[in-house]
Enzyme design. Structure first.
Site, PDB file in Angstrom:
ATOM      1  N   LYS A  55      20.696   6.377 -18.183  1.00  0.00           N
ATOM      2  CA  LYS A  55      20.490   5.857 -19.569  1.00  0.00           C
ATOM      3  C   LYS A  55      21.286   6.455 -20.621  1.00  0.00           C
ATOM      4  O   LYS A  55      21.686   5.577 -21.579  1.00  0.00           O
ATOM      5  CB  LYS A  55      18.830   5.127 -19.932  1.00  0.00           C
ATOM      6  CG  LYS A  55      18.392   4.034 -19.386  1.00  0.00           C
ATOM      7  CD  LYS A  55      16.819   3.868 -19.066  1.00  0.00           C
ATOM      8  CE  LYS A  55      16.271   3.607 -17.996  1.00  0.00           C
ATOM      9  NZ  LYS A  55      15.005   3.325 -18.423  1.00  0.00           N
ATOM     10  N   GLN A  99       9.596   5.379 -20.267  1.00  0.00           N
ATOM     11  CA  GLN A  99       9.612   5.178 -19.005  1.00  0.00           C
ATOM     12  C   GLN A  99       8.743   5.019 -18.087  1.00  0.00           C
ATOM     13  O   GLN A  99       7.365   5.541 -18.879  1.00  0.00           O
ATOM     14  CB  GLN A  99      10.859   6.010 -18.191  1.00  0.00           C
ATOM     15  CG  GLN A  99      10.671   6.199 -16.948  1.00  0.00           C
ATOM     16  CD  GLN A  99      12.171   4.935 -16.501  1.00  0.00           C
ATOM     17  OE1 GLN A  99      12.970   4.866 -17.564  1.00  0.00           O
ATOM     18  NE2 GLN A  99      12.431   4.783 -15.417  1.00  0.00           N
ATOM     19  N   ASP A 122      12.308  -3.083 -23.764  1.00  0.00           N
ATOM     20  CA  ASP A 122      12.133  -3.291 -22.497  1.00  0.00           C
ATOM     21  C   ASP A 122      11.839  -5.198 -22.291  1.00  0.00           C
ATOM     22  O   ASP A 122      11.620  -4.858 -21.331  1.00  0.00           O
ATOM     23  CB  ASP A 122      11.114  -3.038 -21.415  1.00  0.00           C
ATOM     24  CG  ASP A 122      11.901  -1.382 -20.776  1.00  0.00           C
ATOM     25  OD1 ASP A 122      12.832  -1.994 -20.291  1.00  0.00           O
ATOM     26  OD2 ASP A 122      11.005  -0.775 -21.488  1.00  0.00           O
TER      27      ASP A 122
HETATM   28  N1  GUN Z   1      10.718   2.103 -14.878  1.00  0.00           N
HETATM   29  C1  GUN Z   1      11.704   1.527 -13.682  1.00  0.00           C
HETATM   30  N2  GUN Z   1      12.095  -0.070 -14.802  1.00  0.00           N
HETATM   31  C2  GUN Z   1      11.945   1.081 -15.349  1.00  0.00           C
HETATM   32  C3  GUN Z   1      12.216  -0.287 -17.212  1.00  0.00           C
HETATM   33  O1  GUN Z   1      13.524  -0.772 -16.807  1.00  0.00           O
HETATM   34  N3  GUN Z   1      11.623  -0.193 -18.079  1.00  0.00           N
HETATM   35  C4  GUN Z   1      10.816   1.185 -18.524  1.00  0.00           C
HETATM   36  N4  GUN Z   1       9.633   1.273 -19.329  1.00  0.00           N
HETATM   37  N5  GUN Z   1      10.333   1.539 -17.100  1.00  0.00           N
HETATM   38  C5  GUN Z   1      11.010   1.343 -16.294  1.00  0.00           C
END
Ligand code: GUN
Length: 298
Positions: A55, A99, A122
């Site tokens: 990311k 996350q 998100d």
């Molecule tokens: N963990 C795995 N995929 C995601 C996601 O799209 N967002 C978040 N915040 N955590 C994740």
């Protein structure tokens, strides 16, 4: 029948990122700021660490500001909430992603609800979930957004299609269904308790698999010519004893029946971060009172 068309998620994600990058450059030139994304990682989950690193790399690549907060697994809920509060108040941060999964002693819902809905890239906050359900503009979860963009590269109008989503999670299944309703599909949400799941799937012109079980959907479950979007990412041990990634769809079987299909890896996976960057751009535009430029068809 010839094999299905393979939907190239890697190439389409690169297009989305290029488009985001263009808008970021315009913001910088015309308005003197760049969007900022903060990612918070609590603990040492190896898969999460890989996601977070990717990311950050891609955020910088499109010209945005990337901030990472890596906290130890024993971080208290109060300390995490305090950090979220500080990021809410930071005008250089337009998107906040905590996350998941979080360590067990932290209430994930409480953390999500502490994020400013305008910065909730998100799309997990109840305000965004609610706005999506009434068809209003909002921040939409990244994986369903990416899945929709991929489906629309095959068929720009999904109007009237029978769509079946396998999986009812808040992150994928439910928002995916909402997006497909908005596209005028007739939507069924199926799940592990669905009676005669195979027959339900066989009715689908568009099948989205988000169950989290390796190669669960068999070729015989797929309507000939259907669009198949495989959201699963499962690590299994292959015949050669080595680890490999597979989806929720038995690709070797499905590719013989479907009209088009996303591979794993290289399908939905790369779209998730691309859509996170798209959400961060849109969040920044909203927070600066600018017109949100829609693109990427979703
Ligand atoms: N963990 C795995 N995929 C995601 C996601 O799209 N967002 C978040 N915040 N955590 C994740």
């Amino acid at each position: 029948m010839s094999d299905a068309r393979i939907i190239d998620g890697k190439a389409i994600a690169a297009q989305v990122r290029a488009e985001v990058g263009g808008h970021v450059a315009n913001l910088k030139r015309d308005h003197g700021f760049v969007p900022g994304l903060a990612v918070v990682l609590v603990g040492e989950d190896p898969a999460s660490k890989v996601y977070v690193k990717n990311k950050a790399l891609q955020t910088v690549e499109v010209g945005m500001k990337s901030v990472e907060h890596k906290l130890p697994a024993e971080t208290s809920e109060a300390a995490l909430l305090e950090l979220v509060g500080a990021l809410n108040r930071d005008a250089t941060i337009h998107g906040i992603l905590v996350q998941m999964p979080l360590p067990k002693h932290i209430d994930s819902l409480k953390v999500i609800e502490a994020i400013d809905p305008m910065k909730d890239v998100d799309g997990f906050h109840a305000v965004n979930v609610g706005r999506l359900s009434i068809g209003e503009r909002c921040l939409v979860p990244c994986t369903p957004t990416g899945s929709l963009i991929l489906a629309k590269t095959v068929m720009p109008s999904l109007k009237g299609l029978d769509a079946v989503v396998i999986g009812r999670s808040n992150i994928v299944g439910k928002p995916m269904a909402q997006l497909l309703i908005k596209e005028d599909c007739t939507v069924t949400i199926a799940h592990s308790r669905t009676r005669d799941l195979e027959a339900v799937c066989r009715r689908a012109d568009l099948l989205v698999a988000a169950v989290g079980r390796p190669e669960f959907v068999k070729g015989s479950w797929i309507k000939p010519g259907a669009i198949v979007i495989d959201v699963g990412i499962n690590r299994i041990t292959g015949a050669d004893g080595k680890g490999k990634l597979v989806g929720d769809v038995d690709f070797a079987e499905a590719v013989k029946v479907a009209g088009s299909i996303t591979p794993v890896p290289g399908g939905v996976g790369p779209m998730t971060i691309a859509c996170l960057l798209k959400n961060t751009l849109e969040a920044a535009q909203m927070q600066h009172g600018l017109e949100v430029k829609s693109f990427g068809q979703a």
